[in-house]
Design an enzyme around this catalytic site. Structure first.
Site, mmCIF file in Angstrom:
data_model
loop_
_atom_site.group_PDB
_atom_site.id
_atom_site.type_symbol
_atom_site.label_atom_id
_atom_site.label_comp_id
_atom_site.label_asym_id
_atom_site.label_seq_id
_atom_site.Cartn_x
_atom_site.Cartn_y
_atom_site.Cartn_z
ATOM 1 N N ASP A 52 5.316 5.988 -8.958
ATOM 2 C CA ASP A 52 4.690 5.746 -7.864
ATOM 3 C C ASP A 52 3.739 4.217 -8.222
ATOM 4 O O ASP A 52 2.768 4.272 -9.240
ATOM 5 C CB ASP A 52 3.667 6.844 -7.450
ATOM 6 C CG ASP A 52 2.786 6.451 -6.132
ATOM 7 O OD1 ASP A 52 3.431 6.637 -5.033
ATOM 8 O OD2 ASP A 52 1.856 5.846 -6.217
ATOM 9 N N TYR A 57 -0.982 -3.248 -7.759
ATOM 10 C CA TYR A 57 -1.197 -2.933 -9.419
ATOM 11 C C TYR A 57 -0.918 -4.104 -10.382
ATOM 12 O O TYR A 57 -1.209 -3.949 -11.544
ATOM 13 C CB TYR A 57 -0.450 -1.681 -9.804
ATOM 14 C CG TYR A 57 -0.589 -0.559 -8.671
ATOM 15 C CD1 TYR A 57 -1.962 -0.483 -8.088
ATOM 16 C CD2 TYR A 57 0.310 0.623 -8.731
ATOM 17 C CE1 TYR A 57 -2.086 0.574 -7.157
ATOM 18 C CE2 TYR A 57 -0.235 1.829 -7.869
ATOM 19 C CZ TYR A 57 -1.324 1.642 -7.055
ATOM 20 O OH TYR A 57 -1.577 2.766 -6.146
ATOM 21 N N LYS A 89 4.150 -0.260 -2.401
ATOM 22 C CA LYS A 89 3.183 -0.449 -1.358
ATOM 23 C C LYS A 89 2.786 -1.877 -0.716
ATOM 24 O O LYS A 89 2.870 -2.707 -1.587
ATOM 25 C CB LYS A 89 2.034 0.569 -1.375
ATOM 26 C CG LYS A 89 2.076 1.813 -2.114
ATOM 27 C CD LYS A 89 0.882 2.496 -2.304
ATOM 28 C CE LYS A 89 0.990 3.849 -3.041
ATOM 29 N NZ LYS A 89 1.316 3.529 -4.493
ATOM 30 N N HIS A 122 -0.132 0.397 2.150
ATOM 31 C CA HIS A 122 -1.185 0.723 1.290
ATOM 32 C C HIS A 122 -2.565 1.566 1.884
ATOM 33 O O HIS A 122 -3.014 2.426 1.569
ATOM 34 C CB HIS A 122 -1.346 -0.290 0.460
ATOM 35 C CG HIS A 122 -1.914 0.159 -0.876
ATOM 36 N ND1 HIS A 122 -1.641 -0.431 -2.109
ATOM 37 C CD2 HIS A 122 -2.696 1.256 -1.309
ATOM 38 C CE1 HIS A 122 -2.068 0.051 -3.284
ATOM 39 N NE2 HIS A 122 -2.778 1.277 -2.990
#
Length: 287
Positions: A52, A57, A89, A122
């Site tokens: 995930d 990130y 996302k 997101h």
């Protein structure tokens, strides 16, 4: 690397989503995973097959290198692409129809994949007023075969109702903060009514509940760690989870929950710990 052998895939149950797509109920979360190539490589060798991630990130290139190396390995138990379930996302600043399509292409290039298994919005960012057209872009990606399933993250019941007034495709999942201190019962009831699977980010409340005395007592009664107890609770509640781990040892601990079964008393005791505590932001306050 110290251990290059691949283990058999984790015996994680497969949760059905939509149109024949199924997701492993236990995966590996990539939030704040800095050495992504190395750690994702460890996770894949340990048997994890669900990753995930998100553009936010900042580690998708490393994740992609690890996936590519695993697929190219072709040794016993190494994963083929179709064995993996990869999520990303679209970030808040990329919301909007065309900008979402561009963001997806950047993610796909960084990951080095022809398609993603799941692509999510997101955050709803309600003040921006763009999540409906952002979701239309996700529907386009689904129609074009570039993703296998689409969904949302951090959507509250009112956000879901607004989206469903305009969407052609039901979101396969809603990924939200969920743990024993924040059990999201109202939202989960909406998910069950609509047929949306529940995913939990921060399944351990970012580690805060590891010192909870009631959880410590229950964990001791079962001969497991607090993390294992809570992850097992999530699985028995039907939640899809992907705890983060920064070491191979913690990955192995998180995965060692399939021989454990919590009885009704333990489940009810954990259900009684809900206090509405958020370790992250409230969705209405993120824009």
């Amino acid at each position: 690397m110290a251990n290059s052998a691949y283990k058999q895939p984790l015996p994680a149950p497969l949760v059905p989503l939509a149109d024949g797509v199924a997701i492993p109920q236990l995966g590996y979360g990539l939030y704040k995973v800095e050495e992504a190539e190395e750690l994702v490589g460890h996770a894949l060798r340990a048997g994890y097959r669900h990753l995930d991630g998100a553009a936010l990130y900042g580690n998708e290139a490393g994740v992609g290198r690890a996936i590519g190396a695993a697929i190219a390995d072709e040794s016993e138990h190494s994963p083929a692409r179709e064995d993996l379930f990869v999520t990303s996302k679209v970030w808040n600043s990329e919301q909007g129809y065309e900008s979402t399509l561009r963001a997806f292409e950047r993610t796909r290039a960084d990951l080095g994949l022809e398609y993603l298994d799941l692509y999510l919005i997101h955050w709803p960012c309600p003040e921006r007023g763009l999540f409906v057209e952002t979701y239309r872009a996700l529907e386009r990606l689904l129609q074009d075969g570039l993703v296998r399933a689409i969904g949302v993250s951090n959507f509250q019941p009112d956000h879901l109702r607004t989206l469903l007034d305009h969407a052609d495709v039901l979101p396969a999942v809603n990924q939200v903060e969920l743990h024993p201190w924040l059990q999201q019962r109202e939202l989960r009831a909406v998910h069950e009514e609509l047929g949306i699977a529940t995913e939990a980010w921060s399944p351990l409340a970012r580690g805060r509940l590891l010192d909870d005395p009631e959880l410590a007592r229950l964990a001791a009664d079962h001969g497991v760690s607090v993390a294992q107890l809570v992850l097992r609770w999530h699985l028995q509640e039907g939640t899809i989870i992907f705890p983060k781990a920064s070491t191979p040892e913690r990955m192995a601990e998180n995965a060692d929950v399939f021989g454990l079964e919590l009885d009704d008393g333990a489940l009810e005791a954990i259900r009684g710990l809900d206090r509405g505590f958020r370790s992250g932001s409230h969705p209405d306050q993120v824009n």
